[in-house]
Design a protein around this motif. Structure first.
Motif, PDB file in Angstrom:
ATOM      1  N   VAL A  29       5.471  14.651  12.777  1.00 10.74           N
ATOM      2  CA  VAL A  29       6.140  13.879  13.820  1.00 10.74           C
ATOM      3  C   VAL A  29       6.343  14.805  15.016  1.00 10.74           C
ATOM      4  N   LYS A  30       5.817  14.380  16.169  1.00  7.93           N
ATOM      5  CA  LYS A  30       5.971  15.144  17.415  1.00  7.93           C
ATOM      6  C   LYS A  30       6.701  14.275  18.428  1.00  7.93           C
ATOM      7  N   TYR A  31       7.604  14.896  19.193  1.00  4.86           N
ATOM      8  CA  TYR A  31       8.285  14.202  20.285  1.00  4.86           C
ATOM      9  C   TYR A  31       7.536  14.516  21.573  1.00  4.86           C
ATOM     10  N   GLU A  32       7.062  13.446  22.215  1.00  2.00           N
ATOM     11  CA  GLU A  32       6.233  13.621  23.399  1.00  2.00           C
ATOM     12  C   GLU A  32       6.710  12.704  24.519  1.00  2.00           C
ATOM     13  N   ALA A  33       6.569  13.178  25.743  1.00  2.00           N
ATOM     14  CA  ALA A  33       6.973  12.397  26.913  1.00  2.00           C
ATOM     15  C   ALA A  33       5.982  11.262  27.161  1.00  2.00           C
ATOM     16  N   ALA A  34       6.518  10.112  27.502  1.00  2.00           N
ATOM     17  CA  ALA A  34       5.699   8.941  27.839  1.00  2.00           C
ATOM     18  C   ALA A  34       5.716   8.746  29.357  1.00  2.00           C
ATOM     19  N   LYS A  35       5.041   7.710  29.812  1.00  3.35           N
ATOM     20  CA  LYS A  35       4.961   7.418  31.248  1.00  3.35           C
ATOM     21  C   LYS A  35       6.336   7.211  31.880  1.00  3.35           C
ATOM     22  N   ASP A  36       7.302   6.730  31.075  1.00  4.19           N
ATOM     23  CA  ASP A  36       8.649   6.496  31.609  1.00  4.19           C
ATOM     24  C   ASP A  36       9.500   7.769  31.645  1.00  4.19           C
ATOM     25  N   GLY A  37       8.904   8.894  31.225  1.00  3.63           N
ATOM     26  CA  GLY A  37       9.603  10.168  31.265  1.00  3.63           C
ATOM     27  C   GLY A  37      10.477  10.463  30.057  1.00  3.63           C
ATOM     28  N   LEU A  38      10.623   9.502  29.156  1.00  3.50           N
ATOM     29  CA  LEU A  38      11.438   9.691  27.954  1.00  3.50           C
ATOM     30  C   LEU A  38      10.605  10.277  26.824  1.00  3.50           C
ATOM     31  N   LEU A  39      11.292  10.943  25.894  1.00  2.00           N
ATOM     32  CA  LEU A  39      10.619  11.487  24.715  1.00  2.00           C
ATOM     33  C   LEU A  39      10.585  10.437  23.612  1.00  2.00           C
ATOM     34  N   TYR A  40       9.407  10.272  23.031  1.00  2.00           N
ATOM     35  CA  TYR A  40       9.231   9.326  21.931  1.00  2.00           C
ATOM     36  C   TYR A  40       8.640  10.054  20.729  1.00  2.00           C
ATOM     37  N   PRO A  41       9.089   9.694  19.524  1.00  2.00           N
ATOM     38  CA  PRO A  41       8.469  10.275  18.340  1.00  2.00           C
ATOM     39  C   PRO A  41       7.114   9.617  18.071  1.00  2.00           C
ATOM     40  N   HIS A  42       6.112  10.440  17.797  1.00  2.00           N
ATOM     41  CA  HIS A  42       4.775   9.974  17.440  1.00  2.00           C
ATOM     42  C   HIS A  42       4.430  10.557  16.075  1.00  2.00           C
ATOM     43  N   ILE A  43       3.945   9.709  15.188  1.00  2.00           N
ATOM     44  CA  ILE A  43       3.594  10.135  13.831  1.00  2.00           C
ATOM     45  C   ILE A  43       2.086  10.326  13.784  1.00  2.00           C
ATOM     46  N   TYR A  44       1.654  11.561  13.551  1.00  2.00           N
ATOM     47  CA  TYR A  44       0.232  11.907  13.563  1.00  2.00           C
ATOM     48  C   TYR A  44      -0.350  11.857  12.154  1.00  2.00           C
ATOM     49  N   GLY A  45      -0.612  10.660  11.704  1.00  2.86           N
ATOM     50  CA  GLY A  45      -1.194  10.430  10.395  1.00  2.86           C
ATOM     51  C   GLY A  45      -0.578   9.191   9.783  1.00  2.86           C
ATOM     52  N   PRO A  46      -1.009   8.837   8.572  1.00  2.49           N
ATOM     53  CA  PRO A  46      -0.468   7.658   7.910  1.00  2.49           C
ATOM     54  C   PRO A  46       1.036   7.803   7.661  1.00  2.49           C
ATOM     55  N   LYS A  90       0.844  -1.197   0.000  1.00  4.21           N
ATOM     56  CA  LYS A  90       0.000   0.000   0.000  1.00  4.21           C
ATOM     57  C   LYS A  90       0.885   1.255   0.000  1.00  4.21           C
ATOM     58  N   ASP A  91       0.287   2.402  -0.269  1.00  4.56           N
ATOM     59  CA  ASP A  91       1.085   3.629  -0.327  1.00  4.56           C
ATOM     60  C   ASP A  91       1.375   4.213   1.049  1.00  4.56           C
ATOM     61  N   HIS A  92       0.749   3.661   2.091  1.00  7.89           N
ATOM     62  CA  HIS A  92       0.996   4.117   3.454  1.00  7.89           C
ATOM     63  C   HIS A  92       0.778   2.959   4.425  1.00  7.89           C
ATOM     64  N   TYR A  93       1.121   3.192   5.683  1.00  5.47           N
ATOM     65  CA  TYR A  93       0.983   2.186   6.733  1.00  5.47           C
ATOM     66  C   TYR A  93       0.275   2.806   7.933  1.00  5.47           C
ATOM     67  N   LEU A  94      -0.605   2.009   8.548  1.00  8.75           N
ATOM     68  CA  LEU A  94      -1.242   2.371   9.819  1.00  8.75           C
ATOM     69  C   LEU A  94      -1.238   1.142  10.724  1.00  8.75           C
ATOM     70  N   PRO A  95      -0.819   1.285  11.978  1.00 12.41           N
ATOM     71  CA  PRO A  95      -0.818   0.146  12.905  1.00 12.41           C
ATOM     72  C   PRO A  95      -2.225  -0.189  13.380  1.00 12.41           C
ATOM     73  N   ARG A  96      -2.363  -1.351  13.998  1.00 15.10           N
ATOM     74  CA  ARG A  96      -3.665  -1.814  14.489  1.00 15.10           C
ATOM     75  C   ARG A  96      -4.302  -0.858  15.486  1.00 15.10           C
ATOM     76  N   ASP A  97      -3.499  -0.221  16.325  1.00 11.41           N
ATOM     77  CA  ASP A  97      -4.053   0.629  17.378  1.00 11.41           C
ATOM     78  C   ASP A  97      -4.180   2.104  16.986  1.00 11.41           C
ATOM     79  N   TYR A  98      -4.074   2.406  15.704  1.00 13.06           N
ATOM     80  CA  TYR A  98      -4.101   3.801  15.271  1.00 13.06           C
ATOM     81  C   TYR A  98      -5.411   4.511  15.627  1.00 13.06           C
ATOM     82  N   GLU A  99      -6.537   3.852  15.401  1.00 17.53           N
ATOM     83  CA  GLU A  99      -7.838   4.468  15.698  1.00 17.53           C
ATOM     84  C   GLU A  99      -7.958   4.814  17.183  1.00 17.53           C
ATOM     85  N   GLN A 100      -7.470   3.950  18.050  1.00 14.09           N
ATOM     86  CA  GLN A 100      -7.514   4.189  19.499  1.00 14.09           C
ATOM     87  C   GLN A 100      -6.526   5.258  19.933  1.00 14.09           C
ATOM     88  N   GLU A 101      -5.299   5.169  19.422  1.00 13.80           N
ATOM     89  CA  GLU A 101      -4.210   6.035  19.868  1.00 13.80           C
ATOM     90  C   GLU A 101      -4.209   7.406  19.185  1.00 13.80           C
TER      91      GLU A 101
END
Length: 116
Positions: free
Chosen positions: A73-90, A21-32
């Protein structure tokens, strides 16, 4: 490692549904509302061993150049206090510059070789 490289883990069987496909979305995308990613080999392995501790199938890592993503792509803090990249879209295929295997070694996930 390039500064712009981030990683997205995906079970092999799930990736096979998206690889043509031309893009990818994980199983939990709708929830997350975003695609989880990590940055750096050490953090990738730490997250793999936490999230996929009981997973016994093949696991892949999408190697993503975040400068090539068409979604934000946004870098956001998680529960462990580290920054993780999150991709907001396909995740567009052009941003996936490599795919690597994750290997189980002595019960721990380790980044493996390229499958592309």
């Amino acid at each position: 490692m390039q500064d712009s490289i981030i990683y997205c883990m995906v079970p092999k069987t799930y990736w096979e549904k998206w690889m043509d496909k031309d893009h990818y979305l994980p199983r939990d995308y709708e929830q997350e509302g975003f695609i989880h990613a990590t940055k750096g080999d050490e953090l990738l392995e730490k997250v793999a061993n936490r999230v996929y501790a009981q997973f016994d199938e093949e696991l892949y890592v999408l190697v993503v150049d975040e400068t090539k993503t068409t979604s934000e792509v946004k870098y956001e803090a998680a529960k462990d206090g580290l920054l993780y990249p999150h991709i907001y879209g396909p995740l567009n295929q052009e941003a996936i510059v490599d795919i690597k295997q994750m290997n189980r070694i002595d019960g721990q996930w380790r980044l493996g070789t390229s499958i592309r």
